[in-house]
Design a protein around this motif. Structure first.
Motif, PDB file in Angstrom:
ATOM      1  N   LEU A   1     -10.020  28.671   0.432  1.00 51.99           N
ATOM      2  CA  LEU A   1      -9.584  27.523  -0.586  1.00 51.99           C
ATOM      3  C   LEU A   1      -9.879  27.918  -2.091  1.00 51.99           C
TER       4      LEU A   1
ATOM      5  N   SER B   1     -10.893  10.377  -6.502  1.00 51.53           N
ATOM      6  CA  SER B   1     -11.205  10.079  -8.051  1.00 51.53           C
ATOM      7  C   SER B   1     -12.412  10.319  -8.336  1.00 51.53           C
TER       8      SER B   1
ATOM      9  N   GLN C   1       2.576   1.405  -3.325  1.00 44.45           N
ATOM     10  CA  GLN C   1       1.621   1.931  -4.144  1.00 44.45           C
ATOM     11  C   GLN C   1       1.534   3.500  -4.227  1.00 44.45           C
ATOM     12  N   LEU C   2       1.460   4.036  -2.790  1.00 44.84           N
ATOM     13  CA  LEU C   2       1.266   5.361  -2.581  1.00 44.84           C
ATOM     14  C   LEU C   2       2.485   6.005  -3.296  1.00 44.84           C
TER      15      LEU C   2
ATOM     16  N   ALA D   1       2.320   6.087  -6.887  1.00 45.66           N
ATOM     17  CA  ALA D   1       1.482   7.204  -7.370  1.00 45.66           C
ATOM     18  C   ALA D   1       2.021   8.481  -7.234  1.00 45.66           C
TER      19      ALA D   1
ATOM     20  N   MET E   1       0.980  -1.313   0.043  1.00 47.88           N
ATOM     21  CA  MET E   1       0.017   0.065   0.079  1.00 47.88           C
ATOM     22  C   MET E   1       0.954   1.151  -0.008  1.00 47.88           C
TER      23      MET E   1
ATOM     24  N   THR F   1     -14.353   8.297 -10.184  1.00 47.63           N
ATOM     25  CA  THR F   1     -15.123   7.264 -10.203  1.00 47.63           C
ATOM     26  C   THR F   1     -15.953   6.982  -8.957  1.00 47.63           C
ATOM     27  N   GLY F   2     -17.043   7.298  -8.867  1.00 49.62           N
ATOM     28  CA  GLY F   2     -17.739   7.129  -7.675  1.00 49.62           C
ATOM     29  C   GLY F   2     -18.422   5.573  -7.517  1.00 49.62           C
ATOM     30  N   ALA F   3     -18.279   5.080  -6.402  1.00 47.46           N
ATOM     31  CA  ALA F   3     -18.811   3.633  -6.378  1.00 47.46           C
ATOM     32  C   ALA F   3     -19.925   3.559  -5.303  1.00 47.46           C
ATOM     33  N   GLY F   4     -20.865   2.735  -5.324  1.00 55.19           N
ATOM     34  CA  GLY F   4     -22.087   2.539  -4.412  1.00 55.19           C
ATOM     35  C   GLY F   4     -22.770   3.813  -4.321  1.00 55.19           C
ATOM     36  N   ALA F   5     -23.269   4.052  -3.061  1.00 55.81           N
ATOM     37  CA  ALA F   5     -24.318   5.058  -3.016  1.00 55.81           C
ATOM     38  C   ALA F   5     -23.831   5.592  -1.289  1.00 55.81           C
TER      39      ALA F   5
ATOM     40  N   ALA G   1      -4.081  23.767   3.245  1.00 57.47           N
ATOM     41  CA  ALA G   1      -5.258  24.405   3.621  1.00 57.47           C
ATOM     42  C   ALA G   1      -6.444  23.237   3.704  1.00 57.47           C
ATOM     43  N   ASP G   2      -6.338  22.549   2.677  1.00 52.42           N
ATOM     44  CA  ASP G   2      -7.395  21.569   2.593  1.00 52.42           C
ATOM     45  C   ASP G   2      -6.804  20.043   2.477  1.00 52.42           C
ATOM     46  N   PRO G   3      -6.614  19.463   3.663  1.00 54.30           N
ATOM     47  CA  PRO G   3      -5.608  18.337   3.578  1.00 54.30           C
ATOM     48  C   PRO G   3      -6.556  16.973   3.449  1.00 54.30           C
ATOM     49  N   ARG G   4      -7.621  17.187   2.950  1.00 53.25           N
ATOM     50  CA  ARG G   4      -8.629  15.985   2.579  1.00 53.25           C
ATOM     51  C   ARG G   4      -7.940  15.254   1.467  1.00 53.25           C
TER      52      ARG G   4
END
Lengths: 590, 322
Positions: B239, B316, B4-5, B8, B1, B318-322, B309-312
């Motif tokens: 932001l 991506s 991978q990061l 990326a 993991m 592609t949203g999956a599920g709901a 300022a926005d560490p979130r």
């Protein structure tokens, strides 16, 4: 420390946490009618009082007035407003600020937005300590970890540094409750604390609130859902139009509610109501076209044996199919994976197969992230499957090239949860429906080229669509943003019906609605299904809704269908442990 | 993991570098051909401009020396080759290397642009915080001021400021001087229109933040109005303005062309204008390349600032599920 640790700090509590006498709250011009008109109640230590009502009943304004947060333009008057033994009537803003957080805590709906998404939760929770105590940073962080542990967040050390977006729905709702409880206030105001949560998470949060109450904290619980509040409320107050119309113990109100509003709310709860049974009074389902629904038996003897109406409203594109006369939609071995932001792979849908019989309803139920919405998009052929096939009316569908599929798209309609986002905000209702009637291809063409007869035909069709979904024609010139949630969803349904579809895909169509509005929309869908011989693929996280609307049910978990069967089979004799866990968590009217 | 990061992130860095190289190539190409489309003979410009009497022999010698007698495409490739090795060439008019010339002018323009950006941020923040949460009238005044400010052209603003502060009141010098007083008018000229843009996006996001549930939660904890603003709302309001600052810096440099000329202030802008006037192709390309480089750097910096300022984590598409 264990989660069984006390939530409370042993702070002495007044016997009566809150007294409200003749509370009146108005907005805007002094001559305007008040939003809250003379509300009185009392909450004792260790008691949970639920205030239930529809949107606009004044319940949230009442709740916020208890914290002095009714808003800058609000005029709050009362004969008495006593919080933790002290009158808070006419307090200055600095005096209010000293009480908020210390004497009363607030928990809102949707913890994702109710915790600052840019700040780690330990800072959000520690803010109350910083504002009201002289604890230093080390002591503050110790208390934060303590309260996070007490609300049952596993591994507080690990999670305290995360932001609300990095937590699951249940974790962040616990964090939000922890933020309200960190100073151990004698009163907790919880405004729809479990709305929009999955049933199992909802059950956990309700259990937590039960524990808070049992340790002596008074709770004012605001909700539109009687089934939810019945689990933990000691007493219930029903509000309607800014007034209390009924009050009593939970058993009294649920068992013997006298006011029509109470009975209406009780009837609207879909769980355990048989398929086809009305949830809302007939006049509410189609206020604009009463004649259309007047002469139908309220509950057909056998829901599977529905009579076609004597006069169909709209000639269906195909002859009305009797249930069982074939498959409306069939999915075989659908799979779909998504690539995550860092190259991770997420299997959203894993080998899913289902069959939707013509004229019937297949309910797909599952929690967030179970792959329901991806399944809906695969069924609509808006997302290409990695493997598997969807067949529409026994003919190829998902395997066709989009160009060939387009001609058959009118056979399928879609209704979404966030219907407002699916409308172009510049269009009014008439334009939205007109576009849906003429189709996207011709909508862009010059208006003048269409003959006046064609335009009259379109106008008539828009009018009949409005009738079908029970909307008054006076709403035609309004924009969706100016409509209520229920009206918007009706416009969404009318748009889905515009192409005279045979299959309707409904993805959480009632999840954003109050229970009573949800009842009207569910009744409407049921009526439309019978009149237009629609086949419904109905997706929801709400088992009560699924049980009420479905002929057959598929339970989804982690991208797979873990159980299928008729609604009766799945709900009375669930075979899979996950289904059983879901069912145990469903709030019922006790 | 973790592996991978890292991969990326490295991939992201590689993409960014490739993007920067592409931008620089595109800038060099467009500039080269755009300058060549100006009518006239570059050889004449080298020999002192169209006015000077030059013999055909002298012109031919210059053409041969600078390679202007070769086909345009060959000249272009030649130019690219030199740029790739970091050689910006020789100025036609000033008889010196373009590299040192451009670098010596860069400092003044950078100071002007960075100061203007800072001042614009301050004005926008003040205007946004003053006009939100204070009723309809304040909101309308704030938004009106922002629209007017954003619409003001630099040349008009500069002349007006000179007339008022230098000619009528005589408090500030009309041309740039060595001391800080000379910087005031140029900075204000550049800052006001930018503050209008920044203020508009800030006020919009500030209003949204102040109405959000997390602000209600903070108030319910006993947070004061100032605490709500500083601990919660302003960060959200900043932001989009941070994201806009990379673009803003680019527009400030183009504004510097006008402002440096009006206030007779040395800098890249004036160098560029002079070079275009006398068709000094290497200097034009040199200035444009440096500006593009600074712009790319600024974009990277604003990206980093946004991340701070926005560490979130960014999601991506592609949203999956709901």
């Amino acid at each position: 420390m264990t989660p069984a640790d006390q939530l409370t700090t042993g702070r002495p509590r007044p016997e009566v946490a809150l007294t409200v006498q003749n509370l009146r709250v108005g907005f805007g011009a002094p001559s305007a009618e008040d939003a809250v008109r003379g509300v009185s109640f009392e909450v004792r230590a260790g008691e949970c009082l639920a205030i239930v009502g529809e949107s606009g009943s004044g319940k949230s304004v009442t709740a916020r007035s208890i914290l002095g947060l009714a808003g800058a333009g609000a005029r709050v008057r009362a004969d008495e407003l006593t919080l933790a033994g002290e009158s808070v009537l006419g307090l200055t803003e600095p005096a209010w600020r000293r009480r908020r957080g210390r004497d009363v805590g607030l928990v809102l709906q949707d913890a994702l937005a109710s915790l600052d998404p840019l700040r780690p939760i330990h800072r959000e929770i520690g803010d109350s300590l910083r504002l009201h105590t002289r604890l230093d940073a080390t002591e503050r962080s110790r208390r934060v970890l303590e309260v996070l542990d007490a609300v049952g967040l596993p591994d507080p050390h690990l999670y305290a540094g995360r932001r609300s977006g990095e937590l699951s729905g249940g974790q962040r709702q616990r964090a939000l409750i922890a933020a309200a409880l960190v100073l151990d206030p004698p009163l907790l105001v919880a405004d729809e604390p479990t709305t929009a949560l999955d049933v199992t998470v909802q059950a956990q949060v309700l259990t937590l609130l039960q524990r808070v109450r049992s340790e002596g904290t008074a709770i004012v619980l605001i909700s539109h859902d009687l089934a939810v509040v019945s689990r933990i409320a000691d007493r219930i107050v029903v509000m309607h139009d800014g007034r209390i119309v009924e009050t009593g113990t939970t058993a009294e109100v649920l068992g013997n509610g006298r006011h029509s509003e109470t009975r209406r709310m009780l009837a609207a709860v879909p769980v355990d109501k048989p398929r086809g049974a009305r949830l809302a009074p007939a006049t509410e389902t189609r206020p604009a076209g009463p004649a259309l629904v007047a002469d139908r038996p309220a509950v057909p003897a056998d829901p599977r044996n529905r009579a076609t109406p004597a006069v169909p409203l709209v000639a269906p594109a195909a002859p009305p199919a009797t249930p069982g006369a074939g498959l409306a939609l069939e999915a075989v071995g659908l799979s779909k994976t998504f690539r995550g932001p860092h190259g991770t792979i997420h299997q959203a849908v894993d080998n899913v197969s289902f069959r939707l019989q013509r004229g019937s309803t297949l309910g797909i139920v599952g929690e967030s992230g179970s792959g329901k919405t991806t399944t809906a998009r695969l069924a609509l052929a808006l997302t290409a499957a990695d493997a598997g096939e969807v067949r529409l009316l026994n003919e190829p569908w998902s395997t066709l090239p989009e160009r060939d599929r387009r001609a058959r798209r009118p056979l399928m309609g879609a209704v979404y949860q966030d219907v407002l986002a699916s409308f172009d905000p510049r269009l009014n209702v008439r334009e939205i429906l007109q576009q849906a009637v003429t189709g996207p291809a011709s909508a862009g063409r010059a208006r003048g080229r269409r003959s006046s007869a064609a335009r009259r035909g379109e106008a008539a069709r828009v009018g009949s669509l409005l009738d079908e979904v029970g909307l008054a024609s006076g709403l035609l010139e309004r924009r969706p943003a100016d409509l209520s949630g229920g009206q918007r969803q009706r416009v969404g349904i009318a748009r889905a019906l515009a192409s005279r579809p045979q299959v309707l895909i409904c993805d959480e169509p009632v999840s954003a609605l109050d229970v009573s509005v949800q009842a009207q929309v569910l009744d409407l869908l049921d009526e439309l299904q019978r009149e237009l011989s629609l086949s419904l693929l109905f997706i929801s996280h709400d088992l009560g809704v699924i049980q009420h609307v479905s002929d057959e049910v598929a339970v989804m978990h982690d991208g797979r269908i873990v159980e299928t069967g008729t609604a009766a089979e799945v709900f009375t004799a669930p075979a899979h442990p996950y289904t059983r866990a879901l069912l145990a968590a469903v709030p019922r009217l006790i | 993991m973790a592996d991978q990061l890292t991969r990326a992130r490295l991939g992201g860095l590689g993409r960014r570098l490739a993007g920067a190289v592409f931008v620089l190539w595109a800038v060099a190409t467009v500039t080269f051909f755009a300058v060549r489309m100006i009518p006239g003979d570059p050889a004449e410009a080298i020999l002192g401009g169209p006015g000077s009497q030059t013999s055909p022999e002298a012109l031919a010698a210059v053409r041969a020396e600078y390679g202007l007698d070769q086909p345009l495409l060959l000249q272009y490739l030649h130019q690219l080759g030199r740029l790739a090795t970091g050689d910006l060439g020789q100025s036609y008019a000033l008889n010196m290397d373009v590299g040192p010339l451009v670098v010596s002018q860069l400092g003044g323009t950078l100071v002007l642009a960075l100061l203007s950006l800072t001042v614009a941020w301050l004005i926008a923040l003040l205007l946004a915080t003053w006009s939100t949460g204070r009723g309809r009238l304040a909101r309308q005044i704030g938004s009106g001021l922002e629209i007017v400010a954003a619409a003001l052209p630099h040349f008009w603003l500069a002349t007006t400021l000179i007339v008022v502060f230098s000619i009528w009141w005589g408090v500030l010098p009309p041309i740039s001087t060595a001391d800080a007083r000379g910087l005031v008018l140029p900075v204000v000229t550049l800052a006001i229109p930018l503050a209008g843009f920044l203020g508009q996006v800030m006020r919009e996001s500030l209003t949204a933040a102040l109405e959000s549930p997390f602000v209600l939660s903070a108030r319910a904890r006993g947070e004061s109005e100032r605490g709500v603003l500083w601990r919660h709302a302003l960060r959200h309001a900043a932001l989009p303005a941070i994201g806009l600052s990379g673009w803003a810096f680019g527009s400030l440099i183009s504004g510097a062309v006008v402002v440096e000329t009006i206030f007779a202030r040395p800098g890249l802008g004036r160098t560029l204008l002079n070079a275009v006037t006398v068709r000094d192709v290497p200097v034009v390309i040199g200035v444009v390349m440096i500006v593009a480089l600074v712009y790319i750097l600024m974009t990277v910096l604003t990206d980093l600032a946004s991340r701070l300022a926005d560490p979130r984590p960014t999601t991506s598409g592609t949203g999956a599920g709901a």
